[in-house]
Design a protein around this motif. Sequence first.
Motif, PDB file in Angstrom:
ATOM      1  N   ARG A 270       0.837  -1.199   0.000  1.00 41.11           N
ATOM      2  CA  ARG A 270       0.000   0.000   0.000  1.00 41.11           C
ATOM      3  C   ARG A 270       0.878   1.258   0.000  1.00 41.11           C
ATOM      4  O   ARG A 270       0.612   2.217  -0.719  1.00 41.11           O
ATOM      5  CB  ARG A 270      -0.919  -0.009   1.219  1.00 41.11           C
TER       6      ARG A 270
ATOM      7  N   ASN B 153       3.990   1.511  -1.121  1.00 41.74           N
ATOM      8  CA  ASN B 153       4.652   1.625  -2.423  1.00 41.74           C
ATOM      9  C   ASN B 153       3.705   2.147  -3.490  1.00 41.74           C
ATOM     10  O   ASN B 153       4.090   2.972  -4.316  1.00 41.74           O
ATOM     11  CB  ASN B 153       5.228   0.277  -2.854  1.00 41.74           C
ATOM     12  N   SER B 154       2.466   1.692  -3.512  1.00 40.30           N
ATOM     13  CA  SER B 154       1.528   2.166  -4.531  1.00 40.30           C
ATOM     14  C   SER B 154       1.175   3.634  -4.300  1.00 40.30           C
ATOM     15  O   SER B 154       1.019   4.389  -5.250  1.00 40.30           O
ATOM     16  CB  SER B 154       0.269   1.303  -4.561  1.00 40.30           C
ATOM     17  N   ALA B 155       1.082   4.059  -3.041  1.00 42.03           N
ATOM     18  CA  ALA B 155       0.779   5.463  -2.751  1.00 42.03           C
ATOM     19  C   ALA B 155       1.918   6.371  -3.184  1.00 42.03           C
ATOM     20  O   ALA B 155       1.709   7.438  -3.744  1.00 42.03           O
ATOM     21  CB  ALA B 155       0.481   5.654  -1.274  1.00 42.03           C
ATOM     22  N   THR B 156       3.157   5.966  -2.935  1.00 43.54           N
ATOM     23  CA  THR B 156       4.288   6.810  -3.327  1.00 43.54           C
ATOM     24  C   THR B 156       4.506   6.812  -4.827  1.00 43.54           C
ATOM     25  O   THR B 156       4.906   7.807  -5.397  1.00 43.54           O
ATOM     26  CB  THR B 156       5.580   6.370  -2.608  1.00 43.54           C
ATOM     27  N   SER B 157       4.180   5.716  -5.514  1.00 37.02           N
ATOM     28  CA  SER B 157       4.344   5.696  -6.965  1.00 37.02           C
ATOM     29  C   SER B 157       3.278   6.556  -7.645  1.00 37.02           C
ATOM     30  O   SER B 157       3.522   7.174  -8.667  1.00 37.02           O
ATOM     31  CB  SER B 157       4.322   4.271  -7.511  1.00 37.02           C
ATOM     32  N   GLU B 158       2.061   6.622  -7.036  1.00 38.85           N
ATOM     33  CA  GLU B 158       1.027   7.496  -7.581  1.00 38.85           C
ATOM     34  C   GLU B 158       1.410   8.954  -7.416  1.00 38.85           C
ATOM     35  O   GLU B 158       1.191   9.766  -8.305  1.00 38.85           O
ATOM     36  CB  GLU B 158      -0.312   7.219  -6.880  1.00 38.85           C
ATOM     37  N   GLU B 159       2.013   9.320  -6.280  1.00 41.45           N
ATOM     38  CA  GLU B 159       2.432  10.686  -6.047  1.00 41.45           C
ATOM     39  C   GLU B 159       3.539  11.091  -7.011  1.00 41.45           C
ATOM     40  O   GLU B 159       3.544  12.197  -7.524  1.00 41.45           O
ATOM     41  CB  GLU B 159       2.907  10.867  -4.611  1.00 41.45           C
ATOM     42  N   SER B 160       4.461  10.197  -7.288  1.00 45.34           N
ATOM     43  CA  SER B 160       5.579  10.537  -8.186  1.00 45.34           C
ATOM     44  C   SER B 160       5.119  10.603  -9.630  1.00 45.34           C
ATOM     45  O   SER B 160       5.669  11.343 -10.427  1.00 45.34           O
ATOM     46  CB  SER B 160       6.715   9.537  -8.029  1.00 45.34           C
ATOM     47  N   SER B 161       4.062   9.881 -10.001  1.00 47.14           N
ATOM     48  CA  SER B 161       3.570   9.955 -11.385  1.00 47.14           C
ATOM     49  C   SER B 161       2.739  11.213 -11.613  1.00 47.14           C
ATOM     50  O   SER B 161       2.544  11.621 -12.750  1.00 47.14           O
ATOM     51  CB  SER B 161       2.751   8.708 -11.726  1.00 47.14           C
ATOM     52  N   ASP B 162       2.265  11.861 -10.538  1.00 48.69           N
ATOM     53  CA  ASP B 162       1.486  13.094 -10.670  1.00 48.69           C
ATOM     54  C   ASP B 162       2.374  14.292 -10.938  1.00 48.69           C
ATOM     55  O   ASP B 162       1.892  15.347 -11.344  1.00 48.69           O
ATOM     56  CB  ASP B 162       0.672  13.371  -9.393  1.00 48.69           C
ATOM     57  N   ASP B 163       3.677  14.174 -10.735  1.00 45.62           N
ATOM     58  CA  ASP B 163       4.593  15.312 -10.900  1.00 45.62           C
ATOM     59  C   ASP B 163       4.735  15.727 -12.333  1.00 45.62           C
ATOM     60  O   ASP B 163       4.623  15.201 -13.279  1.00 45.62           O
ATOM     61  CB  ASP B 163       5.979  14.998 -10.322  1.00 45.62           C
TER      62      ASP B 163
END
Length: 54
Positions: A42, A44-54
């Motif tokens: 959970r 890892n998926s939250a941090t990958s979503e935040e980095s893809s929003d940049d």
Amino acid sequence: MTSPTPRGVWSLDTPDSPDVGFAAVHQPGFDLLNRAQVGWERFNSATSEESSDD
């Protein structure tokens, strides 16, 4: 060998021999490991979503 410790602080009795090592007495249960895995995924998926929003 033991040393005096303040009240409420855990102490560890150790043998006098410096050649003696320490070993874990208990291992985490399957339930704890499973919950840790779910939490890690959970996170890892939250941090990958935040980095893809940049």
